[in-house]
Motif scaffolding. Structure first.
Motif, PDB file in Angstrom:
ATOM      1  N   GLN A 186       0.830  -1.200   0.000  1.00 25.36           N
ATOM      2  CA  GLN A 186       0.000   0.000   0.000  1.00 25.36           C
ATOM      3  C   GLN A 186       0.865   1.250   0.000  1.00 25.36           C
ATOM      4  OE1 GLN A 186      -3.624  -0.018   2.324  1.00 25.36           O
ATOM      5  NE2 GLN A 186      -3.074   1.954   3.194  1.00 25.36           N
ATOM      6  N   GLU A 187       1.926   1.222   0.782  1.00 24.55           N
ATOM      7  CA  GLU A 187       2.854   2.352   0.829  1.00 24.55           C
ATOM      8  C   GLU A 187       3.466   2.609  -0.552  1.00 24.55           C
ATOM      9  OE1 GLU A 187       6.422   2.427   3.577  1.00 24.55           O
ATOM     10  OE2 GLU A 187       4.703   2.165   4.921  1.00 24.55           O
TER      11      GLU A 187
ATOM     12  N   LEU B 111      -5.999  -0.086   0.394  1.00 27.72           N
ATOM     13  CA  LEU B 111      -6.256  -1.380  -0.226  1.00 27.72           C
ATOM     14  C   LEU B 111      -7.040  -2.248   0.743  1.00 27.72           C
ATOM     15  CD1 LEU B 111      -2.676  -2.084  -1.623  1.00 27.72           C
ATOM     16  CD2 LEU B 111      -4.555  -0.931  -2.774  1.00 27.72           C
ATOM     17  N   GLN B 112      -8.252  -2.600   0.362  1.00 30.19           N
ATOM     18  CA  GLN B 112      -9.032  -3.508   1.202  1.00 30.19           C
ATOM     19  C   GLN B 112      -9.178  -4.849   0.501  1.00 30.19           C
ATOM     20  OE1 GLN B 112     -11.542  -0.957   4.289  1.00 30.19           O
ATOM     21  NE2 GLN B 112     -12.739  -1.740   2.598  1.00 30.19           N
ATOM     22  N   ALA B 113      -8.324  -5.779   0.883  1.00 32.53           N
ATOM     23  CA  ALA B 113      -8.357  -7.098   0.246  1.00 32.53           C
ATOM     24  C   ALA B 113      -9.298  -8.018   1.010  1.00 32.53           C
ATOM     25  CB  ALA B 113      -6.956  -7.689   0.217  1.00 32.53           C
TER      26      ALA B 113
ATOM     27  N   LEU C 180       2.914   1.268 -11.493  1.00 31.22           N
ATOM     28  CA  LEU C 180       1.870   1.072 -10.491  1.00 31.22           C
ATOM     29  C   LEU C 180       1.301  -0.348 -10.590  1.00 31.22           C
ATOM     30  CD1 LEU C 180      -0.153   2.161  -8.375  1.00 31.22           C
ATOM     31  CD2 LEU C 180      -1.635   2.758 -10.285  1.00 31.22           C
ATOM     32  N   TYR C 181       1.037  -0.764 -11.816  1.00 31.75           N
ATOM     33  CA  TYR C 181       0.415  -2.066 -11.998  1.00 31.75           C
ATOM     34  C   TYR C 181       1.306  -3.192 -11.478  1.00 31.75           C
ATOM     35  CZ  TYR C 181      -1.677  -6.129 -14.072  1.00 31.75           C
ATOM     36  OH  TYR C 181      -2.234  -7.359 -14.226  1.00 31.75           O
ATOM     37  N   ASN C 182       2.595  -3.101 -11.742  1.00 29.21           N
ATOM     38  CA  ASN C 182       3.480  -4.154 -11.259  1.00 29.21           C
ATOM     39  C   ASN C 182       3.701  -4.093  -9.755  1.00 29.21           C
ATOM     40  OD1 ASN C 182       4.241  -5.849 -13.547  1.00 29.21           O
ATOM     41  ND2 ASN C 182       4.945  -3.921 -14.425  1.00 29.21           N
ATOM     42  N   ALA C 183       3.587  -2.881  -9.202  1.00 32.23           N
ATOM     43  CA  ALA C 183       3.701  -2.769  -7.746  1.00 32.23           C
ATOM     44  C   ALA C 183       2.544  -3.499  -7.069  1.00 32.23           C
ATOM     45  CB  ALA C 183       3.722  -1.301  -7.329  1.00 32.23           C
TER      46      ALA C 183
ATOM     47  N   SER D 259       0.709  -5.844  -8.468  1.00 32.22           N
ATOM     48  CA  SER D 259       0.668  -7.257  -8.851  1.00 32.22           C
ATOM     49  C   SER D 259       1.742  -8.093  -8.167  1.00 32.22           C
ATOM     50  CB  SER D 259       0.838  -7.407 -10.362  1.00 32.22           C
ATOM     51  OG  SER D 259      -0.200  -6.781 -11.033  1.00 32.22           O
ATOM     52  N   TYR D 260       2.924  -7.502  -8.003  1.00 30.74           N
ATOM     53  CA  TYR D 260       4.042  -8.299  -7.498  1.00 30.74           C
ATOM     54  C   TYR D 260       4.646  -7.765  -6.206  1.00 30.74           C
ATOM     55  CZ  TYR D 260       3.824 -10.347 -12.150  1.00 30.74           C
ATOM     56  OH  TYR D 260       3.389 -10.973 -13.281  1.00 30.74           O
ATOM     57  N   GLY D 261       4.244  -6.560  -5.768  1.00 31.35           N
ATOM     58  CA  GLY D 261       4.787  -6.029  -4.528  1.00 31.35           C
ATOM     59  C   GLY D 261       6.005  -5.156  -4.750  1.00 31.35           C
ATOM     60  N   VAL D 262       6.906  -5.174  -3.772  1.00 32.23           N
ATOM     61  CA  VAL D 262       8.065  -4.293  -3.773  1.00 32.23           C
ATOM     62  C   VAL D 262       9.290  -5.084  -4.223  1.00 32.23           C
ATOM     63  CG1 VAL D 262       9.509  -2.813  -2.329  1.00 32.23           C
ATOM     64  CG2 VAL D 262       7.058  -3.019  -1.859  1.00 32.23           C
TER      65      VAL D 262
END
Lengths: 496, 310
Positions: A62-63, A79-81, A358-361, A363-366
């Motif tokens: 989220q950060e 982000l509310q998963a 943004l999309y890869n962040a 989808s895959y995180g940091v």
């Protein structure tokens, strides 16, 4: 006496006060950490979406997401998963209670798009897209947008991915090699029979020649039978798409049942098929020699290999790629009618679909923590990193994603090509609103639950049982559903 | 409740053993309870056995009462990163303890009030409590109440407050307290005790059996609950144990029922294997299975103490 009551009353009141104070403090904090930039005022968006499991390290992601959105559209996103299983109920409660959120994932198989649109949960998006996301329109073919329309208006933005399906067999490669299966000879589903016979005779009893389960295989082979289903009982012949028919009264269904019964009595089908709920438990052992599947997508063999306990499989399609409303609207983002910042929400969805970073962040995180870059465009996922959703189709345009190590780099091109060249359904964009026939639909579901597993797996004899099934469907009111559907198709054609 | 019946049956069995005539019937009763216990224990053994079985043998040969091929893999997988499980444990224990203490206190207070025969409004109050067992606001008003008026969303109180007062327990408690003679309370008053003192030093000790029984009910309700967490908890640090388990199980079931015809891909191999799921269930139920038999002695003695005094 009175004094005592006062004491008790005071006690209860102070208890309640303590409770409310606990909850209130949180929200003020968040508003405070925004910085002014550009002319857009800072806002916070709330985004609901489902995953297989709620990631442990969502906060870090989220950060990372907020760093990008802050800079580009001066918004932070909460982000509310949720899990796939909870999602429907959670979202229904949130919408019914009027709780504030901005963006929510929606589909035709979970938290139903049509139903919730008719409840008025979503904002109409046509103007918002024109004003805030001009690139978005161009990023997907027109038929994808058509599929997302309800009465001529767009209420959700599809996450562009494989929008087609292709029916055929998933076959364990080792058996195909042993028995020299001639793949080109298989044009219809019946053509696999000689191969099933060889497996039955040549392999151990643990191996299931043709895997079937409770839900049957007929619902996966409509396309190769020249049909398209609109719901699970009623569909149309592709030759004559204006006239809805009962799928279980078609000659194709009778033929399918006869073949299944034959296979079942010969022992090609697993004996527990009629009660088997989770076929993955068998697939995982690699003992399912032949399966019928309706989504044979490019590059799918890699995923299928993992699901089959690490055994190589081959795809043997018996149809071409086909796109219908149902194959497009399987994953979308909508904006809440109660959203205070619909423009910003639209910009955010636009970024999800056009901004690779943004999309890869999401989808895959940091990088470094949740994944490692192997090369410029290929990543290796750290399974213990606390963020591995492994479902990038939930978030946005999957063609912007990094490749995961082991994936064939040409898959994306192939998928794109299939999407564009796929045969289009004559009913593209039509969606059946079942509210006028709710009671009938529920009755039909009960009848289907009772009869379909036995028939579709070949466990019971269709010659005696099919008639009973069809009569019960009649009693449950299938004719009314067909009539209603014919009416709606007629009306839909007017709006086109 | 069942503990009472068991003790009664045991007593009946003992006294009947003396006379040979009825030894037949006691044998039948014993047999019946043996069979019942076995029926209850077998699934439990099966769960434990599955959790110790090698995953591959499990898939190929199905379930057995004794593990066909012993394996600790499921447990080692869970204990590799025990943080989540321990955290969930902590939340559940905390919620159960706080909820039971406060819930028991409030339940007995309410029940005591409406059981006092010299309280003028006890009938309307009782009706008010009883009414809520028949009619409720429904899910959505409940959700709005908790999230928008009490602002409990994503706090631990959301897991505690909704179960604090259950009208059913109040009525059970009231039924018990009704039997305490008003004279006892009056005698306390004559000696100059305040209402609080009467409540704490006379009424509560007298109603110990009821308190124990209802306390047990309340604590089980808290321990086994995932529903409140599902509705109100988004923060991963506040997820209780049962919700964690429920999510894994229900998601697997949901996806295997719904995914076959949809063209989105979900990697089903990422879910914990069957043996890992059972290991989680064992770890979740384990402490209660140990704690309960240890406490049971106290429950029974508590019950009998109460019955003699009352």
């Amino acid at each position: 006496m009175k004094k005592q009551w006062l004491k008790l009353f005071a006690g209860v009141i102070s208890f309640v006060l303590v409770l409310t104070a606990c909850g209130g403090a949180k929200e003020e904090q968040k508003a405070a950490d925004g910085k002014q930039n550009e002319e857009l005022p800072p806002v916070e968006l709330v985004w609901n979406f489902p995953l297989s499991a709620i990631p442990q390290d969502l906060a870090t992601v989220q950060e990372a997401v907020n760093k990008i959105t802050k800079e580009k559209i001066n918004a932070t996103v909460k982000l509310q998963a949720h899990t796939f299983a909870d999602y429907n109920q959670k979202m229904n409660t949130i919408v019914a209670s009027g709780e504030k959120y901005d963006v929510a994932w929606v589909a035709n198989w979970n938290w139903d798009y049509l139903q919730n649109q008719s409840k008025g949960a979503f904002l109409e998006l046509d103007d918002l897209i024109q004003q805030n996301a001009p690139d978005l329109l161009k990023s997907m073919p027109d038929f994808v947008w058509d599929a997302a329309k309800i009465q001529g208006k767009i209420y959700a933005i599809p996450n562009y991915q494989t929008v087609t399906k292709k029916e055929g067999f998933v076959i364990q490669k080792r058996f195909a090699d042993i028995y020299n299966l001639d793949v080109s000879s298989i044009k219809k589903f019946e053509d696999i029979e000689p191969f099933l016979k060889q497996i039955k005779e040549g392999e151990s009893p643990d191996v299931v020649p043709f895997l079937n389960d409770k839900s049957g295989r007929f619902s996966l082979m409509y396309q190769s039978q020249g049909l398209e289903a609109i719901n699970n009982v009623v569909g149309v012949e592709l030759q004559n798409p204006d006239k809805p028919i009962n799928l279980f009264e078609t000659p194709q269904y009778k033929h399918y049942l006869d073949v299944m019964r034959d296979w079942y009595t010969k022992g090609y089908i697993n004996e527990n098929a009629a009660t088997l709920k989770n076929k993955n438990d068998i697939i995982k052992t690699g003992n399912a020699a032949v399966q019928f599947h309706n989504v044979l997508k490019p590059g799918g063999e890699v995923e299928a290999k993992a699901a089959n306990g690490g055994n190589d499989v081959i795809y043997v399609p018996i149809t071409d790629a086909y796109a219908s409303t149902g194959t497009v609207i399987t994953t979308m983002q909508s904006i809440s009618k109660n959203s205070k910042n619909p423009e910003r929400a639209m910009m955010f969805i636009n970024l999800l679909n056009t901004d690779k970073e943004l999309y890869n962040a999401i989808s895959y995180g940091v990088e470094g923590k949740h994944y490692k870059k192997v090369s410029d465009n290929v990543v290796q996922i750290n399974k213990d990193g606390g963020y591995a959703p492994n479902a990038n189709w939930v978030f946005g345009n999957t063609f912007n994603a990094y490749l995961v190590e082991g994936m064939d780099p040409s898959v994306m091109e192939q998928t794109k090509k299939e999407n564009e060249t796929a045969q289009k359904s004559p009913l593209m964009g039509f969606k059946f609103d079942n509210t006028p026939v709710m009671a009938e639909i529920a009755n039909l579901a009960t009848v289907i639950d009772e009869h379909l597993p036995g028939l579709d797996t070949g466990t019971v004899d269709p010659n005696t049982n099919l008639k009973v099934f069809q009569d019960k469907l009649k009693q449950a009111g299938i004719d009314k559903v067909i009539e209603e559907m014919a009416k709606q198709i007629e009306a839909w054609k007017q709006t086109k | 409740m069942s503990t009472i019946q068991v003790t009664i049956n045991k007593k009946a069995a003992k006294s009947s053993l003396a006379s040979k005539k009825s030894s037949w019937s006691s044998r039948i009763i014993n047999l019946f309870f043996c069979a019942l216990s076995i029926l209850l224990i077998i699934p439990l053994i099966l769960v434990i056995s599955i959790s110790f079985t090698d995953e591959k043998t499990l898939l190929q040969h199905g379930y057995h009462l004794l593990p066909e091929k012993f394996s600790l893999e499921a447990y080692s997988l869970i204990f590799k990163s025990p943080g989540v499980l321990l955290n969930a444990y902590g939340i559940t224990i905390l919620v159960t303890v706080i909820g039971t203490v406060i819930g028991l206190f409030l339940t007995s207070l309410t029940a005591y009030t409406i059981s006092r025969k010299d309280y003028r409004y006890r009938k309307p109050m009782t009706l008010y409590v009883f009414f809520t067992t028949l009619f409720s606001g429904g899910l959505v008003p409940f959700y709005i109440m908790v999230t928008q008026y009490l602002h409990l969303k994503d706090t631990m109180w959301a897991l505690i407050v909704p179960y604090l007062l259950s009208p059913f327990y109040i009525l059970v408690m009231k039924g018990f307290l009704d039997k305490i003679p008003l004279e006892v309370i009056e005698s306390g008053k004559i000696d100059g005790a305040s209402e609080w003192r009467i409540f704490f030093t006379i009424v509560l000790p007298l109603s110990l059996p009821a308190l124990v029984t209802i306390g047990l009910f309340i604590s089980f309700q808290y321990w086994n609950d995932w529903w409140l967490g599902l509705l109100f908890i988004d923060d991963q640090k506040l997820v209780p144990l049962q919700l964690m388990l429920y999510r894994v199980m229900s998601t697997i079931e949901y996806l295997s029922n719904n995914m076959s015809t949809v063209n989105v891909s979900i990697d089903m191999t990422q879910f914990p294997s069957l043996s890992a799921r059972m290991a989680m269930a064992v770890l979740a139920a384990g402490p209660m299975m140990i704690v309960f038999p240890m406490l049971q002695r106290f429950f029974i003695s508590g019950l009998t103490v109460g019955s003699v005094k009352g």
